[in-house]
Design a protein around this motif. Structure first.
Motif, short mmCIF file in Angstrom:
data_model
loop_
_atom_site.label_atom_id
_atom_site.label_comp_id
_atom_site.label_asym_id
_atom_site.label_seq_id
_atom_site.Cartn_x
_atom_site.Cartn_y
_atom_site.Cartn_z
N SER A 27 30.69 92.60 109.93
CA SER A 27 32.22 92.24 109.69
C SER A 27 33.12 93.20 110.11
O SER A 27 32.63 94.43 110.60
CB SER A 27 32.24 92.23 108.27
OG SER A 27 32.04 93.37 107.53
N ASP A 52 34.95 88.15 110.61
CA ASP A 52 33.55 88.05 110.71
C ASP A 52 33.18 89.12 112.02
O ASP A 52 33.70 89.52 112.55
CB ASP A 52 32.91 86.71 110.71
CG ASP A 52 33.43 86.02 112.10
OD1 ASP A 52 33.92 86.61 112.97
OD2 ASP A 52 33.40 84.75 112.05
N GLN A 58 38.88 86.09 108.10
CA GLN A 58 37.95 85.36 106.97
C GLN A 58 39.05 85.47 105.80
O GLN A 58 39.10 84.57 104.91
CB GLN A 58 36.89 85.90 106.59
CG GLN A 58 35.67 85.89 107.55
CD GLN A 58 34.50 86.55 107.31
OE1 GLN A 58 34.46 87.75 106.73
NE2 GLN A 58 33.30 85.91 107.48
N PRO A 79 35.12 78.64 106.29
CA PRO A 79 34.29 78.66 107.55
C PRO A 79 34.73 77.68 108.59
O PRO A 79 34.42 77.49 109.81
CB PRO A 79 32.85 78.38 107.19
CG PRO A 79 32.88 78.97 105.93
CD PRO A 79 34.27 78.57 105.33
#
Length: 184
Positions: A27, A52, A58, A79
């Motif tokens: 990350s 990510d 994210q 996601p």
């Protein structure tokens, strides 16, 4: 794990910003603080953006104040590309990959790093734009064209600026709006 940091001075109004990028194999964390004026009022905004390993946003948060008004913004991305602002879905930005913090040059780093354009290449980006001072999320169509090893042309919504980036991808020069005072 790599780390870099930068301090900018704002050229179009009084203000400074400092940001730090912490990278690891899983990350990326972009964190910073912006201090400037808006409508003759003091502004302090602290932000965190987590991406990510492929530089896809994210989550993000912004805390601070604009004059007497407290700011507390929480953004999450699923996601499958659904965006949530304060827990409420924002369908208009579904499918966006990047967050763009309207008050900061720091988030230009995200598509620059993710796209990894060759010199002469151009790419279109649909960013989830956290608009200042409303703190609403909107679609922002952008283009990045790599002009040289550290030089990009950025355009969005009638705005255009040349970005000269440092080794980490932070804009060291952002048109006539921001200039780096120190980097590491």
């Amino acid at each position: 794990m790599g780390q870099s940091s930068i301090v900018w001075v704002r050229l179009d109004r009084p203000g400074h910003e400092s940001a730090r990028l912490i990278e690891d194999s899983a990350s990326q964390l972009l964190a910073g603080s912006a201090v400037f004026t808006e409508a003759h009022q003091p502004v302090r905004l602290d932000y965190r953006v987590t991406c990510d390993a492929l530089w896809r946003t994210q989550r993000a948060s912004v805390q601070g104040w604009v004059g007497p008004t407290e700011v507390a913004v929480e953004i999450a991305v699923t996601p499958d590309g659904e965006w949530f602002l304060g827990g409420a879905a924002v369908p208009s930005v579904t499918g966006c990959t990047d967050i763009d913090l309207n008050f900061s040059p720091s988030t230009n780093l995200l598509p620059i790093r993710r796209l990894s354009l060759a010199i002469g290449e151009e790419a279109a980006v649909r960013a989830a734009w956290l608009r200042f001072p409303s703190f609403n999320l909107e679609i922002l169509e952008q283009t990045y064209r790599r002009l040289g090893s550290r030089l990009y042309q950025y355009a969005s919504a009638g705005f255009s600026a040349r970005l000269e980036v440092n080794d980490a991808g932070f804009p060291a020069i952002y048109g006539d709006v921001w200039r780096a005072e120190a980097t590491s």
